[in-house]
Scaffold this active site. Structure first.
Site, short mmCIF file in Angstrom:
data_model
loop_
_atom_site.label_atom_id
_atom_site.label_comp_id
_atom_site.label_asym_id
_atom_site.label_seq_id
_atom_site.Cartn_x
_atom_site.Cartn_y
_atom_site.Cartn_z
N GLY A 254 32.77 47.05 36.44
CA GLY A 254 33.01 47.74 37.47
C GLY A 254 34.20 49.58 36.87
O GLY A 254 35.25 49.83 36.96
N ASN B 90 32.76 52.49 38.44
CA ASN B 90 32.65 53.66 39.18
C ASN B 90 34.02 53.14 40.02
O ASN B 90 34.62 54.74 40.18
CB ASN B 90 32.03 52.79 39.66
CG ASN B 90 32.16 51.56 40.89
OD1 ASN B 90 32.15 50.82 40.54
ND2 ASN B 90 32.40 52.10 42.57
N THR B 91 35.17 53.27 40.09
CA THR B 91 36.39 53.39 40.92
C THR B 91 37.53 52.94 39.46
O THR B 91 37.98 51.88 39.20
CB THR B 91 36.00 53.08 42.24
OG1 THR B 91 36.03 51.70 42.51
CG2 THR B 91 34.86 53.47 42.83
N GLY B 92 38.81 53.49 40.26
CA GLY B 92 39.93 53.04 40.01
C GLY B 92 40.02 52.89 38.25
O GLY B 92 39.71 53.89 38.28
N GLY C 251 39.20 50.64 36.15
CA GLY C 251 37.57 50.89 35.41
C GLY C 251 37.31 52.26 34.75
O GLY C 251 35.89 53.26 34.15
N SER D 9 46.46 40.51 35.11
CA SER D 9 47.06 41.11 36.22
C SER D 9 48.49 39.96 35.80
O SER D 9 48.67 38.59 35.63
CB SER D 9 46.09 40.68 37.74
OG SER D 9 47.50 40.36 38.36
N TYR E 191 43.45 33.96 43.25
CA TYR E 191 43.70 35.43 42.52
C TYR E 191 43.94 34.92 41.24
O TYR E 191 43.84 35.20 39.91
CB TYR E 191 44.09 35.83 43.32
CG TYR E 191 44.19 37.52 42.48
CD1 TYR E 191 42.77 37.90 41.90
CD2 TYR E 191 45.45 37.70 42.41
CE1 TYR E 191 42.81 39.23 41.11
CE2 TYR E 191 45.44 39.25 41.18
CZ TYR E 191 44.17 39.60 41.29
OH TYR E 191 43.98 41.46 40.24
#
Length: 307
Positions: A24, A26-28, A30, A153, A179
């Site tokens: 993961g 590709n953004t944020g 990660g 988290s 979640y």
């Protein structure tokens, strides 16, 4: 480093010669994790579901670090077929793996299932990483200093329990509880994996980290995120993607980290700030829960571990 020293990107040691797989990325969080590791000399594998976004991430990383050694890997952790295919390709390409960072995840989506029929958050956030780690672990076990990092988290404390009687939320669905279950599962898995690695006398360690509240695309299902100015307001109370990624980077690279440790922000209620050693809930340390979830996860994924 002293207790009052703030750990930053500059504290990441040289990563030359190391192979790091970041899911993961590709953004944020990660992306920032992958970018920093590449800037420090690691061979970084951007393992993502959307290859076009992965290529964009690669271009951004090489633009900031022209000599960055970055490769792209197709991986959808919400599909066990994709996990198996990616694991086969990664094992073929990399006889040794130094870092596996299980970062990919989803947060608070409307009720959905993965292609395998699992509740989307439990399947994507826990079962996919559990399977991927199990399929790759033999390429980490011989490597001194190798690590598996679970990105958890603060939500593992919020209405969180493992609903063994309804893991897939078929009788009812609460996105916040679901979640929380998936993030509690991340920690139960990380700690049980560390226990098994230590018992087997392996050099690989399992550690965990959390970003606090981070202003990333992961928050897109939270009510109100589409309102004008939301990101600007949220930024006042949350970590930037880079600040959020620092806990992951510390867990992955700090020479002082020990197996079974958990890192998160040092600010108010661990919502933002620089990474430090933090404590997870007592529930996450319950060995009976850890073993029970492990057995169920092996059964659901069909993946067993050599430790």
């Amino acid at each position: 480093m002293s207790a009052d020293t703030k750990w930053t990107e500059s504290d990441v040691p040289d990563q030359s010669g190391r192979v790091a797989i970041v899911t993961g990325s590709n953004t944020g969080l990660g992306y920032e994790t992958a970018r920093v590791l590449a800037a420090k000399g690691a061979h970084v594998v951007i393992a993502v579901r959307n290859l076009d976004k992965g290529r964009d991430a690669m271009r951004q990383i090489t633009a900031s670090t022209p000599k960055a050694d970055v490769k792209l890997q197709k991986l959808d952790v919400g599909s066990l077929d994709s996990v198996r295919t990616a694991a086969d390709e990664l094992k073929s390409a990399y006889p040794r793996i130094d870092l596996l960072i299980n970062n990919a995840g989803v947060m608070y989506p409307p009720k959905q299932t993965t292609v395998d029929g699992f509740e989307l958050q439990f399947g994507t956030n826990h079962l996919g990483p559990f399977a991927l780690t199990g399929l790759l672990i033999e390429h980490l076990l011989p490597v001194d200093g190798s690590r598996v990092v679970a990105v958890a988290s603060v939500a593992h404390r919020i209405l969180a329990k493992i609903h063994f009687d309804d893991l897939q939320w078929e009788r009812r669905y609460n996105r916040v509880e679901a979640y929380g279950q998936s993030k509690l599962a991340n920690l139960l898995f990380a700690y049980e994996l560390q226990r098994r690695l230590a018992a087997a006398g392996k050099p690989t360690i399992s550690v965990a980290a959390h970003p606090g509240l981070s202003n990333t695309e992961l928050m897109r299902h939270i009510p109100g995120t589409g309102l004008p100015g939301y990101r600007q307001i949220a930024g006042l109370f949350s970590n930037s993607p880079l600040m959020g990624a620092l806990a992951t980077l510390r867990a992955a690279t700090d020479p002082g980290v020990r197996g079974g440790e958990y890192y998160g922000p040092d600010g108010f209620r661990e919502t933002r700030g620089h990474p430090k050693l933090v404590k997870s809930s007592s529930q996450s340390h319950d060995p009976e829960l850890q073993r029970r979830l492990w057995a169920v996860s092996e059964e659901l994924t069909g993946v067993s571990y050599p430790v």
